[in-house]
Design a protein around this motif. Structure first.
Motif, PDB file in Angstrom:
ATOM      1  N   ILE A 220       1.304   8.855   7.014  1.00  0.00           N
ATOM      2  CA  ILE A 220       2.058   7.607   7.072  1.00  0.00           C
ATOM      3  C   ILE A 220       1.640   6.800   8.299  1.00  0.00           C
ATOM      4  O   ILE A 220       1.468   5.582   8.237  1.00  0.00           O
ATOM      5  CB  ILE A 220       3.571   7.898   7.143  1.00  0.00           C
ATOM      6  CG1 ILE A 220       4.004   8.722   5.946  1.00  0.00           C
ATOM      7  CG2 ILE A 220       4.356   6.594   7.223  1.00  0.00           C
ATOM      8  CD1 ILE A 220       3.938   7.988   4.649  1.00  0.00           C
TER       9      ILE A 220
ATOM     10  N   THR B 177      -1.440   5.018   7.697  1.00  0.00           N
ATOM     11  CA  THR B 177      -1.227   3.869   6.814  1.00  0.00           C
ATOM     12  C   THR B 177      -0.629   2.692   7.581  1.00  0.00           C
ATOM     13  O   THR B 177      -1.032   1.547   7.397  1.00  0.00           O
ATOM     14  CB  THR B 177      -0.285   4.257   5.663  1.00  0.00           C
ATOM     15  OG1 THR B 177      -0.734   5.472   5.087  1.00  0.00           O
ATOM     16  CG2 THR B 177      -0.272   3.175   4.614  1.00  0.00           C
ATOM     17  N   VAL B 178       0.326   2.987   8.449  1.00  0.00           N
ATOM     18  CA  VAL B 178       0.933   1.919   9.242  1.00  0.00           C
ATOM     19  C   VAL B 178      -0.120   1.245  10.114  1.00  0.00           C
ATOM     20  O   VAL B 178      -0.195   0.028  10.205  1.00  0.00           O
ATOM     21  CB  VAL B 178       2.069   2.472  10.118  1.00  0.00           C
ATOM     22  CG1 VAL B 178       2.533   1.417  11.116  1.00  0.00           C
ATOM     23  CG2 VAL B 178       3.234   2.917   9.255  1.00  0.00           C
ATOM     24  N   GLN B 179      -0.953   2.056  10.706  1.00  0.00           N
ATOM     25  CA  GLN B 179      -1.990   1.500  11.565  1.00  0.00           C
ATOM     26  C   GLN B 179      -2.952   0.636  10.779  1.00  0.00           C
ATOM     27  O   GLN B 179      -3.443  -0.362  11.269  1.00  0.00           O
ATOM     28  CB  GLN B 179      -2.777   2.621  12.243  1.00  0.00           C
ATOM     29  CG  GLN B 179      -2.015   3.301  13.345  1.00  0.00           C
ATOM     30  CD  GLN B 179      -2.843   4.410  13.967  1.00  0.00           C
ATOM     31  OE1 GLN B 179      -3.994   4.230  14.295  1.00  0.00           O
ATOM     32  NE2 GLN B 179      -2.240   5.561  14.106  1.00  0.00           N
TER      33      GLN B 179
ATOM     34  N   TYR C 130       3.491  13.122   7.789  1.00  0.00           N
ATOM     35  CA  TYR C 130       3.730  11.908   8.541  1.00  0.00           C
ATOM     36  C   TYR C 130       2.508  11.371   9.251  1.00  0.00           C
ATOM     37  O   TYR C 130       2.426  10.180   9.535  1.00  0.00           O
ATOM     38  CB  TYR C 130       4.900  12.065   9.500  1.00  0.00           C
ATOM     39  CG  TYR C 130       5.967  11.127   9.067  1.00  0.00           C
ATOM     40  CD1 TYR C 130       6.063   9.872   9.609  1.00  0.00           C
ATOM     41  CD2 TYR C 130       6.791  11.467   8.006  1.00  0.00           C
ATOM     42  CE1 TYR C 130       6.989   8.973   9.156  1.00  0.00           C
ATOM     43  CE2 TYR C 130       7.717  10.582   7.540  1.00  0.00           C
ATOM     44  CZ  TYR C 130       7.815   9.332   8.121  1.00  0.00           C
ATOM     45  OH  TYR C 130       8.714   8.441   7.645  1.00  0.00           O
TER      46      TYR C 130
ATOM     47  N   ARG D 183      13.121   6.310  -4.305  1.00  0.00           N
ATOM     48  CA  ARG D 183      14.381   5.609  -4.492  1.00  0.00           C
ATOM     49  C   ARG D 183      14.730   5.512  -5.970  1.00  0.00           C
ATOM     50  O   ARG D 183      15.883   5.715  -6.376  1.00  0.00           O
ATOM     51  CB  ARG D 183      14.303   4.202  -3.887  1.00  0.00           C
ATOM     52  CG  ARG D 183      15.568   3.416  -4.139  1.00  0.00           C
ATOM     53  CD  ARG D 183      15.556   2.080  -3.451  1.00  0.00           C
ATOM     54  NE  ARG D 183      14.507   1.206  -3.955  1.00  0.00           N
ATOM     55  CZ  ARG D 183      14.390  -0.074  -3.636  1.00  0.00           C
ATOM     56  NH1 ARG D 183      15.233  -0.620  -2.795  1.00  0.00           N
ATOM     57  NH2 ARG D 183      13.423  -0.799  -4.129  1.00  0.00           N
TER      58      ARG D 183
ATOM     59  N   PRO E  52       8.172   5.862  -0.952  1.00  0.00           N
ATOM     60  CA  PRO E  52       9.573   5.472  -0.880  1.00  0.00           C
ATOM     61  C   PRO E  52      10.104   4.811  -2.147  1.00  0.00           C
ATOM     62  O   PRO E  52      11.211   5.116  -2.572  1.00  0.00           O
ATOM     63  CB  PRO E  52       9.590   4.476   0.283  1.00  0.00           C
ATOM     64  CG  PRO E  52       8.404   4.821   1.099  1.00  0.00           C
ATOM     65  CD  PRO E  52       7.378   5.341   0.161  1.00  0.00           C
TER      66      PRO E  52
ATOM     67  N   ALA F 176      -2.295  -0.982   8.064  1.00  0.00           N
ATOM     68  CA  ALA F 176      -1.619  -1.962   7.218  1.00  0.00           C
ATOM     69  C   ALA F 176      -2.250  -3.342   7.347  1.00  0.00           C
ATOM     70  O   ALA F 176      -2.405  -4.059   6.361  1.00  0.00           O
ATOM     71  CB  ALA F 176      -0.136  -2.026   7.551  1.00  0.00           C
TER      72      ALA F 176
ATOM     73  N   VAL G 277       0.905   3.046  -0.942  1.00  0.00           N
ATOM     74  CA  VAL G 277       1.653   4.158  -0.365  1.00  0.00           C
ATOM     75  C   VAL G 277       3.145   3.923  -0.516  1.00  0.00           C
ATOM     76  O   VAL G 277       3.900   4.818  -0.884  1.00  0.00           O
ATOM     77  CB  VAL G 277       1.292   4.347   1.119  1.00  0.00           C
ATOM     78  CG1 VAL G 277       2.260   5.319   1.790  1.00  0.00           C
ATOM     79  CG2 VAL G 277      -0.132   4.857   1.254  1.00  0.00           C
ATOM     80  N   PHE G 278       3.557   2.697  -0.273  1.00  0.00           N
ATOM     81  CA  PHE G 278       4.974   2.385  -0.393  1.00  0.00           C
ATOM     82  C   PHE G 278       5.460   2.604  -1.823  1.00  0.00           C
ATOM     83  O   PHE G 278       6.512   3.200  -2.049  1.00  0.00           O
ATOM     84  CB  PHE G 278       5.235   0.942   0.036  1.00  0.00           C
ATOM     85  CG  PHE G 278       6.667   0.546  -0.078  1.00  0.00           C
ATOM     86  CD1 PHE G 278       7.582   0.962   0.873  1.00  0.00           C
ATOM     87  CD2 PHE G 278       7.107  -0.220  -1.138  1.00  0.00           C
ATOM     88  CE1 PHE G 278       8.917   0.618   0.768  1.00  0.00           C
ATOM     89  CE2 PHE G 278       8.439  -0.570  -1.247  1.00  0.00           C
ATOM     90  CZ  PHE G 278       9.349  -0.152  -0.297  1.00  0.00           C
ATOM     91  N   GLU G 279       4.681   2.143  -2.773  1.00  0.00           N
ATOM     92  CA  GLU G 279       5.076   2.291  -4.176  1.00  0.00           C
ATOM     93  C   GLU G 279       5.137   3.764  -4.572  1.00  0.00           C
ATOM     94  O   GLU G 279       6.087   4.212  -5.200  1.00  0.00           O
ATOM     95  CB  GLU G 279       4.088   1.547  -5.089  1.00  0.00           C
ATOM     96  CG  GLU G 279       4.125   0.034  -4.948  1.00  0.00           C
ATOM     97  CD  GLU G 279       5.487  -0.563  -5.304  1.00  0.00           C
ATOM     98  OE1 GLU G 279       6.217   0.053  -6.105  1.00  0.00           O
ATOM     99  OE2 GLU G 279       5.832  -1.627  -4.760  1.00  0.00           O
TER     100      GLU G 279
ATOM    101  N   ALA H 266      -1.411   0.030   2.012  1.00  0.00           N
ATOM    102  CA  ALA H 266      -0.028   0.166   2.477  1.00  0.00           C
ATOM    103  C   ALA H 266       0.935  -0.004   1.308  1.00  0.00           C
ATOM    104  O   ALA H 266       1.890   0.758   1.148  1.00  0.00           O
ATOM    105  CB  ALA H 266       0.256  -0.860   3.563  1.00  0.00           C
ATOM    106  N   LYS H 267       0.646  -0.998   0.489  1.00  0.00           N
ATOM    107  CA  LYS H 267       1.538  -1.250  -0.644  1.00  0.00           C
ATOM    108  C   LYS H 267       1.508  -0.071  -1.620  1.00  0.00           C
ATOM    109  O   LYS H 267       2.550   0.346  -2.140  1.00  0.00           O
ATOM    110  CB  LYS H 267       1.118  -2.532  -1.364  1.00  0.00           C
ATOM    111  CG  LYS H 267       2.208  -3.056  -2.262  1.00  0.00           C
ATOM    112  CD  LYS H 267       1.929  -4.455  -2.784  1.00  0.00           C
ATOM    113  CE  LYS H 267       3.044  -4.875  -3.734  1.00  0.00           C
ATOM    114  NZ  LYS H 267       2.774  -6.127  -4.434  1.00  0.00           N
TER     115      LYS H 267
END
Lengths: 202, 202
Positions: B106, B109-111, B103, B132, B128, B113, B123-125, B120-121
């Motif tokens: 993460i 990455t949020v910081q 975390y 999913r 999560p 973004a 990491v998201f791909e 960020a994109k």
DNA sequence: GTTCAAATGGACTGATGCGTCCAAAAATCA
DNA sequence: TGATTTTTGGACGCATCAGTCCATTTGAAC
């Protein structure tokens, strides 16, 4: 020349907080006080007159915002079928997570978590923790009334909130676009309510 | 004197990435290159020799980490009762969210973004979104086999992931302590699986 | 119109941090 | 041993930003 006063121009205070909200949302915690001052059409010194330091400004910002955000949750619905109340709850939660302006605040808090952990904790308590408690209360009441069968209301409330936020939370935090189409939000809220009720029906 | 080389000491590269992971996790994106160099017992210049700039260092860090984190999800379980597979899935997801080391990445990455949206994109791909999709595939298969009744697998997968992360995600992002007691995680995973199955049973 | 708090803006300090440069040391290889 | 490459560490330029100081201006109340 008091360094920090309370009875100054209230309107200006609000303008500063609005500007801070915008600029911090765009640039993150790294945003400079000068940028905020420019946005608020105010001098840097004025910001220091009103708030004292950057940390205090951010705390004021967060305090003002958090209560606004969770306010809609407090209007407890009338006692119809649980699914209707759950749908309304879900809708509010999803709207919060889809609200860019609300989330820019969360992002700022996340960024500042290292430097000001008390603030992060306060936001957590005022936001998610309070929300969960409100939902848990409702679930406990419905269980009492025999309309649902929730053995652990706090746990269930967290499941419910998690279903609502889902990946939206992640996307919002990452600064990615979040689908905020009202129709789709309404549909999603209804689905969450339906499935959740099925999971916890008597 | 090449400024950026690939064939330098691999071990040193790893040490730098490890140190960067630690220091960035502690101090956030604001952590200085010098602090990372100190932690890695390496000179600042060496970091620039290896990675060129701070952004590249962080990208390398994220790339190395993301695949490790989601790896456990890829081992698809055998075909027992859905609740068992769902429990295993939930357990893995909860462990990820409860894993401080994962975390901290993460949070970085949020910081970042705002400054590096592509990262960020990505990491998201890789995180999560891929997760999913894996869950959705499983749910679709179980539905095909008549053991579940999932009408919208992607949506359901998001509900499932949301139930697992719940407030843990928030707490983790805020840098607050997250309960990582294995026994409680196991119990929570089982509860999630049970309730989710009930919501989507045929 | 006088008074006084508040606002302005611009200059200034001090600190921090990225990225560069370089000369000397260490390690690698021939 | 000698040649080449990497590493080191320390100094440096340059930019940014928090927070302060102050002389001047604005504006409202009396």
């Amino acid at each position: 020349m008091p360094r920090l006063v309370g009875q100054i121009d209230q309107v200006k205070s609000e303008a500063i907080l609005d500007a801070a909200s915008d600029v911090l949302g765009e640039r993150g915690l790294g945003a400079s006080i000068e940028a905020i001052a420019r946005r608020a059409a105010v001098s840097k010194q004025t910001i220091y007159n009103h708030f004292g330091c950057k940390t205090a400004l951010i705390e004021a910002l967060v305090a003002r915002r958090v209560s606004h955000i969770t306010a809609p949750l407090r209007v407890s619905g009338a006692a119809e079928h649980p699914i209707e109340t759950l749908t309304a709850l879900a809708q509010t939660l999803i709207e919060i997570v889809s609200n860019e302006r609300a989330y820019s605040l969360i992002r700022v808090t996340v960024q500042g978590a290292g430097a000001m952990p008390e603030l992060a904790k306060a936001v957590f308590e005022a936001g998610p923790a309070t929300t969960r408690a409100l939902i848990a209360d409702y679930l406990a009441a419905e269980t009492q009334a025999g309309r649902m069968a929730v053995d652990d209301p706090m746990e269930a409330a967290e499941f419910f909130a998690g279903m609502c936020s889902g990946h939206r939370q992640f996307r919002a935090l990452m600064g990615m676009e979040v689908n905020a189409d009202p129709e789709q939000i309404a549909h999603l809220a209804h689905t969450v309510a339906k499935r959740f009720f099925r999971a916890y029906a008597p």
